[in-house]
Structures are given as C-alpha cells and as structure tokens.
Design an enzyme around this catalytic site. Structure first.
Site, PDB file in Angstrom:
ATOM      1  N   GLU A  10       1.536  -0.282  -5.081  1.00  0.00           N
ATOM      2  CA  GLU A  10       0.630   0.796  -5.460  1.00  0.00           C
ATOM      3  C   GLU A  10       1.423   2.076  -5.685  1.00  0.00           C
ATOM      4  O   GLU A  10       1.810   2.750  -4.728  1.00  0.00           O
ATOM      5  CB  GLU A  10      -0.421   1.009  -4.368  1.00  0.00           C
TER       6      GLU A  10
ATOM      7  N   ASP B 155       0.837  -1.201   0.000  1.00  0.00           N
ATOM      8  CA  ASP B 155       0.000   0.000   0.000  1.00  0.00           C
ATOM      9  C   ASP B 155       0.875   1.256   0.000  1.00  0.00           C
ATOM     10  O   ASP B 155       1.920   1.296   0.650  1.00  0.00           O
ATOM     11  CB  ASP B 155      -0.865  -0.028   1.271  1.00  0.00           C
TER      12      ASP B 155
HETATM   13  C1  LM2 Z   1      -3.780   3.922  -0.071  1.00  0.00           C
HETATM   14  N1  LM2 Z   1      -2.979   3.830  -1.015  1.00  0.00           N
HETATM   15  O1  LM2 Z   1      -1.902   4.622  -1.133  1.00  0.00           O
HETATM   16  C2  LM2 Z   1      -5.043   3.180   0.038  1.00  0.00           C
HETATM   17  O2  LM2 Z   1      -5.299   2.445  -1.153  1.00  0.00           O
HETATM   18  C3  LM2 Z   1      -6.113   4.173   0.372  1.00  0.00           C
HETATM   19  O3  LM2 Z   1      -7.358   3.549   0.442  1.00  0.00           O
HETATM   20  C4  LM2 Z   1      -5.731   4.847   1.687  1.00  0.00           C
HETATM   21  O4  LM2 Z   1      -6.591   5.951   1.949  1.00  0.00           O
HETATM   22  C5  LM2 Z   1      -4.339   5.434   1.665  1.00  0.00           C
HETATM   23  N2  LM2 Z   1      -3.431   4.832   0.805  1.00  0.00           N
HETATM   24  C6  LM2 Z   1      -3.721   5.338   3.044  1.00  0.00           C
HETATM   25  O5  LM2 Z   1      -3.401   3.994   3.316  1.00  0.00           O
HETATM   26  C7  LM2 Z   1      -7.736   5.663   2.728  1.00  0.00           C
HETATM   27  C8  LM2 Z   1      -8.831   6.665   2.443  1.00  0.00           C
HETATM   28  C9  LM2 Z   1      -8.608   7.969   3.157  1.00  0.00           C
HETATM   29  C10 LM2 Z   1      -8.371   7.729   4.630  1.00  0.00           C
HETATM   30  C11 LM2 Z   1      -7.122   6.850   4.738  1.00  0.00           C
HETATM   31  C12 LM2 Z   1      -6.739   6.535   6.167  1.00  0.00           C
HETATM   32  O6  LM2 Z   1      -8.911   6.890   1.037  1.00  0.00           O
HETATM   33  O7  LM2 Z   1      -9.794   8.779   2.998  1.00  0.00           O
HETATM   34  O8  LM2 Z   1      -8.175   8.937   5.302  1.00  0.00           O
HETATM   35  O9  LM2 Z   1      -7.382   5.591   4.098  1.00  0.00           O
HETATM   36  O10 LM2 Z   1      -7.781   5.875   6.833  1.00  0.00           O
HETATM   37  C13 LM2 Z   1      -8.983   9.178   6.429  1.00  0.00           C
HETATM   38  C14 LM2 Z   1      -9.862  10.401   6.208  1.00  0.00           C
HETATM   39  C15 LM2 Z   1      -8.941  11.628   6.036  1.00  0.00           C
HETATM   40  C16 LM2 Z   1      -8.039  11.780   7.270  1.00  0.00           C
HETATM   41  C17 LM2 Z   1      -7.253  10.477   7.477  1.00  0.00           C
HETATM   42  C18 LM2 Z   1      -6.380  10.505   8.712  1.00  0.00           C
HETATM   43  O11 LM2 Z   1     -10.668  10.201   5.063  1.00  0.00           O
HETATM   44  O12 LM2 Z   1      -9.761  12.787   5.899  1.00  0.00           O
HETATM   45  O13 LM2 Z   1      -7.087  12.835   7.005  1.00  0.00           O
HETATM   46  O14 LM2 Z   1      -8.173   9.369   7.602  1.00  0.00           O
HETATM   47  O15 LM2 Z   1      -7.151  10.650   9.887  1.00  0.00           O
HETATM   48  C19 LM2 Z   1      -7.130  13.944   7.895  1.00  0.00           C
END
Ligand code: LM2
Ligand code: CA
Length: 437
Positions: free
Chosen positions: A197, A171
């Site tokens: 990725e 990831d």
């Molecule tokens: C990836 N690839 O590089 C994953 O495929 C993707 O799904 C992940 O993002 C990302 N990297 C980190 O592993 C997801 C999602 C985000 C989410 C993060 C962390 O797309 O929206 O972020 O996982 O859970 C969320 C909140 C965001 C916040 C963050 C940290 O949406 O607003 O940022 O958590 O608290 C302040």
C-alpha cells in the site's frame, strides 16, 4: 473480505469464491490488536498472536486450508509499520500494553521517535523522513531500520506463511523505507504474492515505483481516475494506462475501492447511477493491473462503524445479508471474474465508443464487453474478433447461475444490441449459451 471472520470466509470459499474462479481472498489483519468494535482497531497491533476480532489461530488455519482446497489462496493484511496509538490498554489476547511497550514483543527502544515534529506525528507529506520515521496518526512507529525489529517482523511473516498463507498485503508500506521492506522479506524467503500500500500523492517524494522490487504495488491513481471518468470525465478516456507515468501493468494492483477509499474518496456502494458496479466491471474487463482486487464490505453510516453481525459474514443467494454487501457475489462482478480468467492477458481489440460515457472493447478473440455509463439506451452494431456463436451475457453472472437474459449471437464478428441505461454487457468464449436458448 473486509472484516469477515475466519469461519465465514472458510464457508464462502467453498460456497462461492472457489466456484466463481476467484484466485485469492484477502483477509483483514489476523494478529492481536486493541479491543473495540470499530473496524480500525485491526490496524493497531498489540502482538503477533493470531487472535483477533475475526477469530483464533486454529480458525485461521482451518480457513486457509479449506480455501486452498477450494482453489482460493489467502492474502493476509500485514500491519508492520506500527503498533497501537493508545497510551495503554488491553489486547484481544487479554494482555496489557502501553504505547511503547508490548511485553514479549517490543519495548521502548524498538520505536522511532522522529524528533522532526512537536508530537512526533507526521505533519508534512513532502518530507520523506517525516513520512517514514514519524508516527502515522499517533501510531507507535516501529524502528523498521533496526536488526531486532526486522527480525521480529520476519518471524511474524514466516509464521503467517507457515499457516498456508501465500499472499501478503503490506499495510502502510509508504511509511516504511522500501529498503527496510526488502531487508525484512529477504529474511522471510519467497512469498508468492505481495501487494504494497503506497498511496500516490501529488508533490510527494515517495513514489510507488520505489517499491516494485519487493512485489506488486497498489495504484491509487487508477482508483481516483476511475471515479473521475465514471462521474465526470468520460469513460472513453480509459483505453490506455500505459503512457501516464503510472506503475507498469504487471506491478499494479488496482481496485475501484478499498476499505479506506470507500469511506473517504472513491466510488463506493452508495455511488449514484450504478457507477460503482460499472466501474468494477470495467476494472475486471480491462487488462491494466495484473491483479485487480474486488472489495467485499458492509453497509456503514459513520466512518468508524464496525462489522455487522459479530463479524460473521453472510450472503443471501447472490446478494448481501445482515448488513454485509457481498459485492463479490454481484452477478456482473462474479461473471466478469470468469471473463478475466478466460481472456488472460490478451490485448485490447476492437475499441469503439458511442458518447463519452459509452465504450466497448474486446480482449483478443476471447471476450468482448460494452459499458453504457449513460442515462440513455445505447443501440449499436458492435464489431468483435470473436468466433461466431451464441454467447451468454455474463453480466448476468452466467454460466454459474445459468444464462440470464437473452443470449448474444455473433455473426461475421458482429452483433447488434440495445444496452439499457447504466448497464453493461460481457461475453467470452468460456460461457456459450446452452443450445436451445
Ligand atoms: C492503512 N494504510 O496505510 C490502513 O489501510 C488504514 O485503514 C489505517 O488507518 C492506517 N493505514 C493505519 O494502519 C485506520 C483508520 C484510522 C485509524 C487507524 C488506526 O483509517 O482512522 O486511526 O486505522 O486504528 C484511529 C483514529 C485516529 C487515531 C488513531 C490512533 O481514527 O483518530 O489517531 O486511531 O489512536 C489519533
Ligand atoms: Ca514508519
């Protein structure tokens, strides 16, 4: 099998994935993470104990063993760039952590504090150091260039392999220097399959090709191009991917959608006019990308919506149940898995087109596919390199579910067909029509 829990993947390996010919099943991250029902909690690790929303270590091991016995290897999603984004919280293991302190795993000096932006978060993707040493959306960025972190991550990956896992999805690989990944993997030993990725971005310095020495790399330009071709550009532009400056076919892991792009940018199950289905058939039929991935996911309204049914994946017959989509069971998709296994790496033969949205091609003398991404019927005579005979149209999922629809009779290498709007047809030598049909 995005967000499917271990018990349900275990059952699905036996019930469907193995018999259909899928070689690998990719799981969501198996390690401990922040608590919560949103799917992305899985991407905020808190330790490497295998206790997650999707099950326990024992359940994970049981799933891996059962899947392997059913002929399906397991790829685990390895989140190794970062820990959580929370200032403090409780993990799925029931332990407490703070943003830069995960007792027993990492403490404050194991993180990058890039000092390149006011909040230490990535702001400029044209700056290599920011992308690799600042925080991705506030997630505590591991100092993957230090001996301790490299050793700790290697121990985690070795532990995953000890459960019987043979594949890893790295990831956020773009956010780790390729040389750091090389170092970590050198401490792990051989891993049969790795996919990294590395999301290509225009004008960005970090290139997907930097990572091929470590294993396969995900080719997001393919994902973007398929959407463009199926919705506007024309699928007759998709014959050749060899001269675009993309990853070599053998290094490219391709997909129509993954769990991020289905929410943000690519074709997905909501796409109009069957384009998602047809694009997936294309991706399995076309030789570019040594290892195509099929996403199996769930209905969502809001981007954050977590898995339905308490992470218990479910399919009903050939389709989804209880909010799960079960794309891996859609007849045109599972039928094309058999197609791909039969044609192997055969070259494209007999490429032909109708309109810009109608293409047909063979794979050596082993298979032939026609895709009508047009709102009109495509009636034509097709020329193939296949032996004469009566073939199942595997777009109906045959032969596992029987030969659905009329068989296709090839004579002198040719057949005629009326392909209805927004459908496809596929035949291969591994799925002949039963006599008498
Ligand atoms: C990836 N690839 O590089 C994953 O495929 C993707 O799904 C992940 O993002 C990302 N990297 C980190 O592993 C997801 C999602 C985000 C989410 C993060 C962390 O797309 O929206 O972020 O996982 O859970 C969320 C909140 C965001 C916040 C963050 C940290 O949406 O607003 O940022 O958590 O608290 C302040
Ligand atoms: Ca990083």
């Amino acid at each position: 099998m995005f967000e499917w829990n271990w018990n349900s993947i275990k059952a699905e390996c036996v019930a469907f994935l193995g018999p259909a010919g899928y070689g690998y099943v990719q799981t969501s991250p198996p390690n401990a993470h922040i608590v919560g029902k949103q799917w992305w909690t899985a991407y905020q690790p808190t330790s490497y104990d295998l206790v997650s929303n999707r099950g326990t270590r024992e359940e994970f091991i049981d799933m891996v063993n059962t899947c392997k016995t059913a002929g399906v290897q397991v790829i685990a999603d390895a989140v190794v760039n970062h820990m959580s984004g929370a200032s403090a919280g409780t993990s799925t293991l029931g332990t407490n952590f703070t943003h830069y302190d995960y007792p027993g795993t990492y403490s404050a000096n194991d993180f990058h504090y890039c000092g390149l932006t006011p909040d230490n978060n990535i702001a400029d993707y044209t700056n290599r150091d920011q992308v690799q040493k600042c925080q991705l959306v506030g997630l505590a960025d591991l100092a993957t260039d230090t001996d301790y972190v490299q050793g700790r991550l290697a121990d985690y990956l070795k532990d995953l392999l000890s459960t019987g896992v043979t594949g890893l999805r790295i990831d956020a690989a773009k956010h780790i220097a390729s040389s750091d990944i090389t170092n970590i993997l050198s401490r792990v030993g051989p891993v049969p399959y790795i996919t990294q990725e590395v999301i290509y971005g225009d004008n960005e310095p970090i290139q997907p090709s930097e990572y091929v020495a470590n294993g396969a790399v995900q080719e997001f330009r393919y994902t973007n191009t398929l959407k463009w071709a199926f919705t506007e550009g024309g699928i007759d532009t998709l014959q050749d991917f060899g001269n675009r400056g993309w990853l070599d076919s053998k290094s490219a892991n391709v997909f129509v959608a993954n769990h991020d792009t289905e929410r943000d940018s690519s074709l997905n199950y909501k796409s109009a006019m069957n384009t998602y289905y047809l694009a997936t058939i294309f991706s399995l039929a076309h030789p570019y990308g040594a290892n195509p991935t099929v996403l199996s996911s769930y209905f969502f309204e809001a981007r954050d919506d977590g898995a339905p049914n308490n992470w218990q994946g479910a399919c009903q017959g050939i389709s989804g149940d209880k909010g799960w989509l079960c794309q891996h069971r859609w007849p045109g998709i599972s039928g094309l898995v058999g197609f791909r296994n039969t044609v192997g790496d055969s070259e494209i033969t007999n490429w032909q087109t109708g309109t810009h949205q109608q293409i047909a091609f063979g794979r050596g003398n082993l298979g032939f596919v026609a895709i009508n991404n047009e709102s009109a019927q495509w009636s034509a005579e097709f020329t193939t390199s296949l032996p004469d005979g009566s073939y199942c149209n595997v777009n109906g999922g045959a032969p596992r579910d029987g030969c659905m629809g009329s068989p296709i009779t090839i004579s002198g290498g040719k057949f005629t067909a009326n392909i209805t709007p927004r459908t496809a047809l596929a035949v291969h030598v591994g799925a002949m029509a039963p006599a008498g049909l």
